[in-house]
Design a protein around this motif. Structure first.
Motif, PDB file in Angstrom:
ATOM      1  N   ALA A 252     -20.853  43.443  40.157  1.00 58.87           N
ATOM      2  CA  ALA A 252     -21.475  42.236  40.713  1.00 58.87           C
ATOM      3  C   ALA A 252     -20.619  41.009  40.421  1.00 58.87           C
TER       4      ALA A 252
ATOM      5  N   GLN B 218     -17.633  41.002  42.741  1.00 63.41           N
ATOM      6  CA  GLN B 218     -17.993  40.619  44.104  1.00 63.41           C
ATOM      7  C   GLN B 218     -18.243  39.125  44.202  1.00 63.41           C
ATOM      8  N   SER B 219     -18.844  38.524  43.167  1.00 58.00           N
ATOM      9  CA  SER B 219     -19.176  37.105  43.257  1.00 58.00           C
ATOM     10  C   SER B 219     -17.929  36.228  43.258  1.00 58.00           C
TER      11      SER B 219
ATOM     12  N   LEU C  81     -19.947  42.674  55.605  1.00 52.10           N
ATOM     13  CA  LEU C  81     -20.903  42.150  54.632  1.00 52.10           C
ATOM     14  C   LEU C  81     -22.274  42.764  54.879  1.00 52.10           C
ATOM     15  N   GLN C  82     -22.963  43.121  53.790  1.00 48.96           N
ATOM     16  CA  GLN C  82     -24.340  43.587  53.888  1.00 48.96           C
ATOM     17  C   GLN C  82     -25.220  42.408  53.495  1.00 48.96           C
TER      18      GLN C  82
ATOM     19  N   ASP D  15     -25.667  44.872  58.433  1.00 44.43           N
ATOM     20  CA  ASP D  15     -24.256  44.768  58.094  1.00 44.43           C
ATOM     21  C   ASP D  15     -23.590  43.949  59.191  1.00 44.43           C
TER      22      ASP D  15
ATOM     23  N   THR E 180     -16.949  32.936  48.872  1.00 44.63           N
ATOM     24  CA  THR E 180     -17.523  34.002  48.057  1.00 44.63           C
ATOM     25  C   THR E 180     -18.844  34.450  48.672  1.00 44.63           C
ATOM     26  N   VAL E 181     -19.354  35.605  48.221  1.00 46.35           N
ATOM     27  CA  VAL E 181     -20.638  36.093  48.728  1.00 46.35           C
ATOM     28  C   VAL E 181     -21.759  35.131  48.365  1.00 46.35           C
ATOM     29  N   ASP E 182     -21.674  34.494  47.187  1.00 42.47           N
ATOM     30  CA  ASP E 182     -22.701  33.530  46.785  1.00 42.47           C
ATOM     31  C   ASP E 182     -22.703  32.305  47.703  1.00 42.47           C
TER      32      ASP E 182
ATOM     33  N   LEU F  65     -29.568  38.019  49.917  1.00 43.57           N
ATOM     34  CA  LEU F  65     -28.589  38.746  49.108  1.00 43.57           C
ATOM     35  C   LEU F  65     -27.430  39.149  50.011  1.00 43.57           C
TER      36      LEU F  65
ATOM     37  N   SER G  84     -23.577  41.059  49.962  1.00 43.53           N
ATOM     38  CA  SER G  84     -22.597  41.853  49.222  1.00 43.53           C
ATOM     39  C   SER G  84     -21.538  42.354  50.187  1.00 43.53           C
TER      40      SER G  84
END
Length: 195
Positions: free
Chosen positions: A18, A21-22, A32-33, A45, A68-70, A91, A93
């Motif tokens: 995690a 990924q962040s 991306l999911q 997705d 970033t994913v965040d 969310l 990821s």
């Protein structure tokens, strides 16, 4: 006791994944999911397009490339907020990484080459290697007047370098070992009547 240790190690591995990924910078070609906890029907997705954007229902087009994913989750959350009674939990990821197409560079060749056009090649290719990969020169090529046209990234100005294929360099000519840069254009003019 062993079961407890295995559980702790598994959880530590998930936390590490995690964390990785962040901090990962999303690239074109990644998938991306995206899940919205308050509305499972929105989960899907999505492919990051070549321009770095994604499209998500009710949020529209979102810039994802280089973020970033965040950061992407935050943007989608703010865009969905008006459609929910409370702020949704989004969310994001990385489901899969792109194919690494960005490792190749685009070089163009035109004129009297046997196979003119765009070539995607590995970085570090030399002028002579590229000419060989383009099928060589046609019998009408002006071998002494080949041009390498390159845009200077700082000034935006085009520089034209001359290459003499017969001598592989020399006065007023770059060498065949010159390394090509992304976006270079090689022009092979037609031979003149008595050339």
């Amino acid at each position: 006791m062993i079961r407890f240790l295995m559980t702790v190690l598994f959880m530590a591995g998930l936390a590490g994944a995690a964390s990785a990924q962040s901090s990962y910078s999303i690239q074109p070609g990644d998938v991306l999911q995206i899940e919205v906890l308050e509305d499972p029907d929105l989960g899907r997705d999505v492919l990051v397009l070549p321009d770095g954007s994604i499209s998500f229902p009710l949020a529209g087009t979102v810039r994802a490339g280089g973020r970033t994913v965040d950061g992407v989750a935050s943007t989608i959350t703010s865009r969905l907020a008006d459609d929910f009674a409370v702020e949704p939990t989004v969310l994001v990821s990385v489901a899969s990484l792109g194919e690494g197409e960005s490792d190749l560079i685009d070089i163009y060749i035109m004129g009297e080459a046997n196979e003119p056009g765009l070539r995607e090649v590995e970085p570090g290719i030399t002028l002579l290697q590229f000419l060989a990969a383009s099928g060589g020169l046609s019998r009408f090529a002006a071998e002494k007047r080949i041009q390498l046209r390159r845009i200077d990234p700082q000034t935006g100005q085009e520089r034209v370098y001359r290459f003499n294929y017969r001598t592989m360099g020399g006065d007023d000519s770059i060498r065949g070992t010159t390394v090509l840069a992304p976006g270079d254009v090689i022009v092979v003019p037609e031979r003149r009547l008595f050339e």
